[in-house]
Design a protein around this motif. Sequence first.
Motif, mmCIF file in Angstrom:
data_model
loop_
_atom_site.group_PDB
_atom_site.id
_atom_site.type_symbol
_atom_site.label_atom_id
_atom_site.label_comp_id
_atom_site.label_asym_id
_atom_site.label_seq_id
_atom_site.Cartn_x
_atom_site.Cartn_y
_atom_site.Cartn_z
ATOM 1 N N GLU A 1 89.293 46.195 -0.146
ATOM 2 C CA GLU A 1 89.109 44.792 0.195
ATOM 3 C C GLU A 1 87.705 44.504 0.705
ATOM 4 O OE1 GLU A 1 92.135 43.674 2.935
ATOM 5 O OE2 GLU A 1 93.782 43.978 1.503
ATOM 6 N N ASN A 2 86.904 45.528 0.918
ATOM 7 C CA ASN A 2 85.578 45.340 1.490
ATOM 8 C C ASN A 2 84.461 45.609 0.488
ATOM 9 O OD1 ASN A 2 86.498 44.606 4.068
ATOM 10 N ND2 ASN A 2 86.777 46.755 4.633
ATOM 11 N N LEU A 3 84.720 45.307 -0.770
ATOM 12 C CA LEU A 3 83.676 45.474 -1.779
ATOM 13 C C LEU A 3 82.620 44.385 -1.605
ATOM 14 C CD1 LEU A 3 85.817 46.244 -4.950
ATOM 15 C CD2 LEU A 3 84.856 47.846 -3.297
ATOM 16 N N GLU A 4 81.387 44.718 -1.970
ATOM 17 C CA GLU A 4 80.290 43.759 -1.833
ATOM 18 C C GLU A 4 79.549 43.662 -3.163
ATOM 19 O OE1 GLU A 4 77.861 45.064 1.367
ATOM 20 O OE2 GLU A 4 79.416 44.772 2.891
ATOM 21 N N GLY A 5 79.628 42.492 -3.795
ATOM 22 C CA GLY A 5 78.902 42.296 -5.035
ATOM 23 C C GLY A 5 79.500 43.072 -6.192
ATOM 24 N N ASN A 6 78.679 43.308 -7.202
ATOM 25 C CA ASN A 6 79.124 43.987 -8.411
ATOM 26 C C ASN A 6 78.531 45.382 -8.519
ATOM 27 O OD1 ASN A 6 80.589 41.733 -9.305
ATOM 28 N ND2 ASN A 6 78.791 40.869 -10.322
ATOM 29 N N LEU A 7 79.166 46.174 -9.329
ATOM 30 C CA LEU A 7 78.610 47.444 -9.773
ATOM 31 C C LEU A 7 78.185 47.255 -11.225
ATOM 32 C CD1 LEU A 7 79.626 51.055 -9.252
ATOM 33 C CD2 LEU A 7 79.748 50.215 -11.596
ATOM 34 N N GLN A 8 77.000 47.759 -11.568
ATOM 35 C CA GLN A 8 76.555 47.687 -12.949
ATOM 36 C C GLN A 8 76.198 49.075 -13.467
ATOM 37 O OE1 GLN A 8 73.412 44.673 -13.398
ATOM 38 N NE2 GLN A 8 74.962 43.333 -14.281
ATOM 39 N N VAL A 9 76.579 49.314 -14.713
ATOM 40 C CA VAL A 9 76.233 50.557 -15.402
ATOM 41 C C VAL A 9 75.405 50.179 -16.625
ATOM 42 C CG1 VAL A 9 77.078 52.661 -16.481
ATOM 43 C CG2 VAL A 9 78.402 51.605 -14.630
ATOM 44 N N HIS A 10 74.180 50.656 -16.665
ATOM 45 C CA HIS A 10 73.259 50.347 -17.759
ATOM 46 C C HIS A 10 73.137 51.577 -18.659
ATOM 47 C CE1 HIS A 10 71.322 46.856 -15.491
ATOM 48 N NE2 HIS A 10 72.021 47.477 -14.548
ATOM 49 N N PHE A 11 73.649 51.483 -19.858
ATOM 50 C CA PHE A 11 73.455 52.541 -20.841
ATOM 51 C C PHE A 11 72.185 52.184 -21.617
ATOM 52 C CE2 PHE A 11 77.961 52.470 -19.885
ATOM 53 C CZ PHE A 11 78.275 53.819 -19.743
ATOM 54 N N ILE A 12 71.092 52.841 -21.251
ATOM 55 C CA ILE A 12 69.781 52.498 -21.797
ATOM 56 C C ILE A 12 69.651 53.083 -23.199
ATOM 57 C CG2 ILE A 12 67.293 52.606 -21.375
ATOM 58 C CD1 ILE A 12 67.998 53.292 -18.424
ATOM 59 N N ASP A 13 69.170 52.282 -24.112
ATOM 60 C CA ASP A 13 68.993 52.741 -25.492
ATOM 61 C C ASP A 13 67.763 53.644 -25.563
ATOM 62 O OD1 ASP A 13 68.901 53.158 -28.186
ATOM 63 O OD2 ASP A 13 68.386 51.092 -28.726
ATOM 64 N N VAL A 14 68.001 54.945 -25.510
ATOM 65 C CA VAL A 14 66.923 55.936 -25.593
ATOM 66 C C VAL A 14 67.076 56.775 -26.858
ATOM 67 C CG1 VAL A 14 66.332 56.078 -23.152
ATOM 68 C CG2 VAL A 14 68.277 57.384 -24.006
ATOM 69 N N GLY A 15 67.704 56.207 -27.880
ATOM 70 C CA GLY A 15 67.875 56.929 -29.133
ATOM 71 C C GLY A 15 68.935 58.005 -29.010
ATOM 72 N N GLN A 16 68.669 59.152 -29.619
ATOM 73 C CA GLN A 16 69.620 60.262 -29.623
ATOM 74 C C GLN A 16 69.495 61.038 -28.311
ATOM 75 O OE1 GLN A 16 71.973 60.712 -31.734
ATOM 76 N NE2 GLN A 16 72.707 62.749 -31.196
ATOM 77 N N ALA A 17 69.950 60.391 -27.242
ATOM 78 C CA ALA A 17 69.780 60.949 -25.896
ATOM 79 C C ALA A 17 70.626 60.141 -24.926
ATOM 80 C CB ALA A 17 68.303 60.911 -25.491
ATOM 81 N N ASP A 18 70.625 60.562 -23.656
ATOM 82 C CA ASP A 18 71.334 59.846 -22.595
ATOM 83 C C ASP A 18 70.343 59.366 -21.542
ATOM 84 O OD1 ASP A 18 73.692 60.492 -23.852
ATOM 85 O OD2 ASP A 18 74.656 61.327 -22.063
#
Length: 318
Positions: free
Chosen positions: A55-72
């Motif tokens: 109940e005490n969450l603040e704002g959002n969490l974001q996960v950015h999967f960056i386009d780096v080609g054949q990689a992570d």
Amino acid sequence: MKKNEKNNIPNSIKILFGIIVVALAIFGKVIINDDGTIDFITDSSVNNNSFVDLENLEGNLQVHFIDVGQADGILITQGNHNMLIDAGTNEAAEIVVDYLNENKINDLDYVIGTHPHEDHIGGLDNIIKGFNITTLFLPKVTSNTKTFKDVVKSASNKNLKLTVPKVGSKYKLGKATFEILAPNSESYDSINNYSIVIKLTYGKNKFLFTGDAETISENEILSNGADIRADLLKVGHHGSYTSTSDNFLQAINPKYAVICVGKDNKYNHPVKSVMERLKKNNIDVYRTDELGNIIVTSDGENITFNVNKGTYNYIGTK
């Protein structure tokens, strides 16, 4: 995935690196054994009190999967807290650096180099040089490649310890938490199985990040009996047949799957068997080769994407 990186480093560079490593060992920034191997600092703390009140969450969490080609290259933000999982290839290093700068990221609570392959830690030395990092996680395995040596040198220059997280350890990222699930063994034939696997939780939403972990590591995670159910799965090893086994996928039971993969890559990822498995289980697929940068937003209950879902198309026939 292991790139065809040449290990035939000129003797002059080898000698220079040897001098650097010895010097660093003397000053205590890394520990060099008699056989030349590197000792990592093991994080023995298990933060069992890291979970927060839903109940005490603040704002959002974001996960950015960056386009780096054949990689992570994956950026995770929650409030003013940030984490980076892998940093693309050497060639894509500036893409990751620029992306972080564009998002006004100066500090990283955690940086995880899942395993020492160039398509995961190639840009890590640039990240270490350019950003303030609190904790750098790496698995307890070394490589004789220049890429890995560049990471060690950069960390040492910043007096940043190479920390090995223990399975079962839990950490806070703002109001989110994550738990270490792998690797579970001391040694593997495949470097991919040393991949650090984490489960991230924000409110009711859960995310699983698997690096390039293959079936051996997946089975070890299942044998541990951990709850790996997640709303979103970062598909292992770019959609290779070596990963995302049926039993593992059933245990996760995700609604969404993200594949970090390069367009028209020479490894023929993703493969038919994995894509058909995702389709059979009605899992929505998002992939960087089709969609570019993928941004996932969670408010603790709902998950949204910045792009429409992708296809189940495949390249490899395995």
